[in-house]
Design a protein around this motif. Structure first.
Motif, PDB file in Angstrom:
ATOM      1  N   SER A  46       0.823  -1.203   0.000  1.00 32.06           N
ATOM      2  CA  SER A  46       0.000   0.000   0.000  1.00 32.06           C
ATOM      3  C   SER A  46       0.861   1.258   0.000  1.00 32.06           C
ATOM      4  N   GLY A  47       0.282   2.343  -0.486  1.00 29.45           N
ATOM      5  CA  GLY A  47       0.988   3.616  -0.560  1.00 29.45           C
ATOM      6  C   GLY A  47       0.123   4.633  -1.280  1.00 29.45           C
ATOM      7  N   PRO A  48       0.664   5.802  -1.577  1.00 27.56           N
ATOM      8  CA  PRO A  48      -0.119   6.851  -2.223  1.00 27.56           C
ATOM      9  C   PRO A  48      -0.423   6.533  -3.684  1.00 27.56           C
ATOM     10  N   THR A  49      -1.435   7.194  -4.205  1.00 30.28           N
ATOM     11  CA  THR A  49      -1.797   7.075  -5.620  1.00 30.28           C
ATOM     12  C   THR A  49      -1.509   8.390  -6.321  1.00 30.28           C
ATOM     13  N   ILE A  50      -0.810   8.323  -7.454  1.00 29.81           N
ATOM     14  CA  ILE A  50      -0.536   9.509  -8.253  1.00 29.81           C
ATOM     15  C   ILE A  50      -1.201   9.349  -9.614  1.00 29.81           C
ATOM     16  N   LEU A  51      -1.871  10.401 -10.050  1.00 23.60           N
ATOM     17  CA  LEU A  51      -2.506  10.455 -11.368  1.00 23.60           C
ATOM     18  C   LEU A  51      -1.663  11.362 -12.258  1.00 23.60           C
ATOM     19  N   ILE A  52      -1.152  10.805 -13.355  1.00 27.20           N
ATOM     20  CA  ILE A  52      -0.273  11.549 -14.264  1.00 27.20           C
ATOM     21  C   ILE A  52      -0.996  11.722 -15.591  1.00 27.20           C
ATOM     22  N   THR A  53      -1.192  12.979 -16.002  1.00 28.35           N
ATOM     23  CA  THR A  53      -1.981  13.270 -17.196  1.00 28.35           C
ATOM     24  C   THR A  53      -1.216  14.151 -18.177  1.00 28.35           C
ATOM     25  N   GLY A  54      -1.525  13.975 -19.449  1.00 24.17           N
ATOM     26  CA  GLY A  54      -1.017  14.835 -20.513  1.00 24.17           C
ATOM     27  C   GLY A  54      -2.128  15.108 -21.505  1.00 24.17           C
ATOM     28  N   GLY A  55      -1.952  16.118 -22.325  1.00 28.39           N
ATOM     29  CA  GLY A  55      -2.880  16.346 -23.426  1.00 28.39           C
ATOM     30  C   GLY A  55      -4.263  16.797 -23.036  1.00 28.39           C
ATOM     31  N   LYS A  80       5.101   0.820  -4.287  1.00 25.99           N
ATOM     32  CA  LYS A  80       4.087   1.092  -3.277  1.00 25.99           C
ATOM     33  C   LYS A  80       2.983   1.932  -3.912  1.00 25.99           C
ATOM     34  N   GLY A  81       1.755   1.678  -3.504  1.00 28.35           N
ATOM     35  CA  GLY A  81       0.650   2.493  -3.969  1.00 28.35           C
ATOM     36  C   GLY A  81       0.225   2.188  -5.394  1.00 28.35           C
ATOM     37  N   MET A  82      -0.195   3.219  -6.105  1.00 32.18           N
ATOM     38  CA  MET A  82      -0.757   3.025  -7.442  1.00 32.18           C
ATOM     39  C   MET A  82      -0.412   4.228  -8.320  1.00 32.18           C
ATOM     40  N   VAL A  83      -0.163   3.937  -9.596  1.00 30.80           N
ATOM     41  CA  VAL A  83       0.109   4.979 -10.590  1.00 30.80           C
ATOM     42  C   VAL A  83      -0.931   4.864 -11.689  1.00 30.80           C
ATOM     43  N   ILE A  84      -1.618   5.973 -11.955  1.00 31.40           N
ATOM     44  CA  ILE A  84      -2.606   6.033 -13.038  1.00 31.40           C
ATOM     45  C   ILE A  84      -2.079   7.012 -14.086  1.00 31.40           C
ATOM     46  N   CYS A  85      -1.937   6.547 -15.316  1.00 33.56           N
ATOM     47  CA  CYS A  85      -1.444   7.406 -16.396  1.00 33.56           C
ATOM     48  C   CYS A  85      -2.514   7.574 -17.475  1.00 33.56           C
ATOM     49  N   ILE A  86      -2.768   8.812 -17.843  1.00 43.43           N
ATOM     50  CA  ILE A  86      -3.622   9.114 -19.003  1.00 43.43           C
ATOM     51  C   ILE A  86      -2.784   9.981 -19.928  1.00 43.43           C
ATOM     52  N   PRO A  87      -2.072   9.378 -20.886  1.00 39.04           N
ATOM     53  CA  PRO A  87      -1.186  10.168 -21.744  1.00 39.04           C
ATOM     54  C   PRO A  87      -1.904  11.231 -22.571  1.00 39.04           C
ATOM     55  N   VAL A  88      -3.132  10.908 -23.045  1.00 40.31           N
ATOM     56  CA  VAL A  88      -3.889  11.859 -23.871  1.00 40.31           C
ATOM     57  C   VAL A  88      -5.293  11.996 -23.285  1.00 40.31           C
ATOM     58  N   VAL A  89      -5.518  13.057 -22.531  1.00 37.29           N
ATOM     59  CA  VAL A  89      -6.845  13.278 -21.956  1.00 37.29           C
ATOM     60  C   VAL A  89      -7.817  13.733 -23.043  1.00 37.29           C
ATOM     61  N   ASN A  90      -7.435  14.754 -23.799  1.00 39.07           N
ATOM     62  CA  ASN A  90      -8.300  15.281 -24.862  1.00 39.07           C
ATOM     63  C   ASN A  90      -7.953  14.580 -26.169  1.00 39.07           C
ATOM     64  N   ILE A  91      -8.418  13.345 -26.302  1.00 38.30           N
ATOM     65  CA  ILE A  91      -8.117  12.555 -27.496  1.00 38.30           C
ATOM     66  C   ILE A  91      -8.742  13.182 -28.731  1.00 38.30           C
ATOM     67  N   PHE A  92      -9.843  13.904 -28.556  1.00 37.84           N
ATOM     68  CA  PHE A  92     -10.513  14.570 -29.674  1.00 37.84           C
ATOM     69  C   PHE A  92      -9.590  15.628 -30.281  1.00 37.84           C
ATOM     70  N   GLY A  93      -9.062  16.512 -29.425  1.00 41.62           N
ATOM     71  CA  GLY A  93      -8.158  17.556 -29.895  1.00 41.62           C
ATOM     72  C   GLY A  93      -6.865  16.979 -30.442  1.00 41.62           C
ATOM     73  N   PHE A  94      -6.396  15.899 -29.829  1.00 43.56           N
ATOM     74  CA  PHE A  94      -5.157  15.262 -30.286  1.00 43.56           C
ATOM     75  C   PHE A  94      -5.313  14.732 -31.709  1.00 43.56           C
ATOM     76  N   LEU A  95      -6.462  14.143 -32.012  1.00 41.30           N
ATOM     77  CA  LEU A  95      -6.705  13.622 -33.357  1.00 41.30           C
ATOM     78  C   LEU A  95      -6.666  14.738 -34.396  1.00 41.30           C
ATOM     79  N   ASN A  96      -7.190  15.901 -34.020  1.00 41.18           N
ATOM     80  CA  ASN A  96      -7.267  17.034 -34.944  1.00 41.18           C
ATOM     81  C   ASN A  96      -6.128  18.032 -34.774  1.00 41.18           C
ATOM     82  N   GLN A  97      -5.239  17.762 -33.811  1.00 39.06           N
ATOM     83  CA  GLN A  97      -4.117  18.652 -33.487  1.00 39.06           C
ATOM     84  C   GLN A  97      -4.604  20.067 -33.155  1.00 39.06           C
ATOM     85  N   THR A  98      -5.666  20.122 -32.361  1.00 33.95           N
ATOM     86  CA  THR A  98      -6.213  21.399 -31.924  1.00 33.95           C
ATOM     87  C   THR A  98      -6.311  21.418 -30.401  1.00 33.95           C
ATOM     88  N   ARG A  99      -6.370  22.598 -29.850  1.00 30.85           N
ATOM     89  CA  ARG A  99      -6.439  22.790 -28.402  1.00 30.85           C
ATOM     90  C   ARG A  99      -7.786  22.351 -27.840  1.00 30.85           C
TER      91      ARG A  99
END
Length: 321
Positions: A46-55, A80-99
């Motif tokens: 057990s340990g802390p959980t970190i959420l790592i996000t991009g995009g 220890k703990g848990m790591v949650i990664c979301i490399p591309v949060v805004n997958i819609f904008g990523f597909l179109n290369q827009t903000r």
């Protein structure tokens, strides 16, 4: 009592297990389902959980690259703990290369979202309801917008001493004590009691090796500091950052003329009031005007656009008292 199993989006994650699940609450107008991969690794201990996000902004590719490399190199697997990664949060904008999202909204201005709002608002709602509550710490990777190139920096809530210590452990040269923007991801996560570090570095639609390296090293520093994983070996060869510069106040220098902009400024360098840090000229050779520092301070963002209009923000500086 320890929780042997954690449920995320209806999927059970046991101790010592990893899983990729998809956040798929929206579809394109063609009825094509858009899935946002959520990559989870849970340690046996057990340990802390970190959420790592991009995009969160779809055109901020450098943040996506940093989180991608953390996963590709296996750095997201905790002891220890848990790591949650979301490399591309805004997958819609990523597909179109827009903000923005397809509905034209900036996802980072609609949090915490709503169940029956705009497409961006609905997505923000599910992210805040299904994923963010699992985290103790949030590390969110961004770049400068458009042609604005940011020196590597961590932005934290002003007056938060614990976040300041976390920012120091990350290891950027600059720490920005900035006010929370209402309806942003950072503001909404802090309201849920999460500690949030927002990384800024580079510019949109670009991957810079130096920015990527700083972001990855910082993430390892932070996870090491939190006891999520021992990265002593990986960090042994990394250069230690000297005492960070804490920026409590800053100022955008704006163009006094329209024309062709050339910056003389160097990111991270200290300038005195009156120092020349750039110039603006017409394209015909009839005039050229200097851009001078109106205050003394460090330059931590430069507009790389070659053409500017009067009033455009061209250089961002700290204001040193």
């Amino acid at each position: 009592m320890r929780n042997k199993t954690i449920e995320v989006l209806g999927k059970a994650i046991s101790e010592g297990k990893g899983l990729q699940i998809n956040l798929d609450i929206a579809k394109l107008h063609t009825r094509t389902k858009i899935e946002v991969p959520v990559i989870i690794e849970r340690a046996k201990e057990s340990g802390p959980t970190i959420l790592i996000t991009g995009g969160i902004h779809g055109d901020e590719i450098n943040g996506v690259e940093i989180v991608r490399q953390l996963v590709a190199k296996g750095y997201h697997k905790p002891q220890k703990g848990m790591v949650i990664c979301i490399p591309v949060v805004n997958i819609f904008g990523f597909l179109n290369q827009t903000r923005q999202f397809p509905d034209g909204r900036d996802l980072n201005r609609v949090f915490p979202g709503s169940k029956r709002g705009s497409l961006a608002s609905i997505f923000a709602y599910h992210l805040m309801k299904e994923i963010v509550p699992l985290a103790d710490y949030c590390l969110d990777f961004h770049t400068g917008g458009a042609d604005r190139f940011n020196a590597p920096q961590i932005r934290i809530n002003e007056g938060d001493e614990e976040s300041l210590e976390l920012a120091k452990s990350f290891g950027t040269s600059f720490i920005m004590q900035s006010k929370r923007r209402e309806k942003s991801y950072r503001d909404s996560a802090i309201k849920l009691g999460k500690k949030v570090l927002l990384f800024e570095g580079g510019k949109s639609l670009d991957i810079d090796k130096t920015i990527t390296k700083v972001g990855i090293t910082g993430a390892l520093n932070l996870m090491h500091h939190l006891g999520i994983r021992d990265f002593s070996k990986e960090l042994a060869s990394k250069a230690k950052v000297s005492e960070p510069i804490i920026v409590a106040s800053s100022k955008w220098i704006r163009a006094n003329h329209s024309g062709m902009f050339r910056s003389n400024a160097i990111l991270g360098r200290f300038y005195k009031k009156g120092d020349k840090i750039g110039s603006i000229s017409d394209p015909f050779g009839f005039f050229e005007k200097d851009v001078k520092a109106p205050v003394k301070g460090y330059v931590f963002c430069i507009n790389k656009a070659p053409i500017v209009n009067k009033g455009d923000a061209v250089i961002h500086m700290s204001v040193e008292k």
